[in-house]
Design an enzyme around this catalytic site. Structure first.
Site: not given
Length: 265
Positions: A209, A32, A30
């Protein structure tokens, strides 16, 4: 190895993440909140040269088996990671570029997004603090600067999605709601990559996240891989890293382990 603890739902999790031979793994990252810190607005994010270099080293160590899986547009990822041109899934899997360079767009006829965009633009325009992003295949509204509008915004966007009769769905994220095509998510992107060289036959690893990463965690776990959640919160991922700096240290550790193993052989 890592220290065991439980998440909010009582699932066993391990702090830390397994060191994996880079050349044997398929790396799905991922962006961001994982490779870079979150910002108030997407256009405020910058990628430091050291991060680009680190990802390039990982790409070299894994012989090309690195893909970025993001909610951002594919073109935004390319711009942020210049001069790298990696395999990328953008817009939560609604667009994807394989290692061969071939582009995939889902759905091919994206009808309905323009109509929803027009309605959302007028609604958001009357409510300061909200930020609307039209990514082409998906629509995102960020409410980090107006958190008190979260419930009203979510209800309104859910009503919009209901009018598409199942063609689109609503997903939540960190201070954002996003409309995306039904049936495309980060998990479907991971599975598509795993059917292509150089990812095929490797052990998949996904690091993310956010709640939008859970589908990818499910995909890699279903394929016998490793799922690594960054930060706190409920997750099906059995491994945890606390923040972006820990992700960088772990990736660099995996690259170094691979180098020392090759030196010894």
């Amino acid at each position: 190895s890592g220290r065991r603890r439980s998440d909010d739902a009582g699932r066993a999790v391990r702090t830390g993440a397994p060191v994996v031979k880079a050349a044997r793994a398929a790396w799905f990252l991922d962006f961001d909140g994982t490779l870079v810190e979150l910002a108030d607005a997407p256009d405020q994010v910058r990628v430091e040269a050291e991060v680009v270099d680190m990802v390039q080293e990982l790409e070299h160590a894994s012989r090309g088996a690195v893909a970025l899986i993001s909610g951002r547009r594919l073109g935004d990822i390319d711009r942020l990671f210049e001069p790298l041109r990696l395999p990328v899934a953008g817009q939560h899997g609604a667009e994807r570029r394989g290692a061969s360079g071939r582009l995939y767009q889902y759905p091919e006829n994206g009808q309905g997004i323009d109509t929803m965009h027009g309605i959302l633009r007028a609604w958001v325009g009357q409510r300061p603090g909200l930020l609307l992003e039209n990514k082409g295949s998906t629509l995102a509204v960020h409410y980090r600067r107006a958190p008190e509008l979260a419930e009203t915004l979510g209800t309104f966007m859910l009503e919009l999605v209901a009018r598409t009769h199942g063609s689109y769905c609503l997903q939540g994220g960190k201070m954002v709601f996003e409309i995306r095509p039904t049936g495309t998510d980060k998990g479907s992107a991971v599975r598509a990559f795993m059917g292509e060289p150089p990812f095929i036959g490797r052990m998949p690893i996904f690091v993310g996240d956010d709640i939008t990463d859970e589908s990818a965690f499910g995909a890699v776990l279903g394929l016998g891989g490793a799922a690594v959640k960054v930060g706190d919160g409920d997750s099906i991922a059995p491994w945890r890293l606390q923040g972006v700096a820990d992700v960088h240290a772990w990736i660099r550790g995996s690259i170094a382990a691979r180098s020392s193993q090759e030196d010894a052989e």
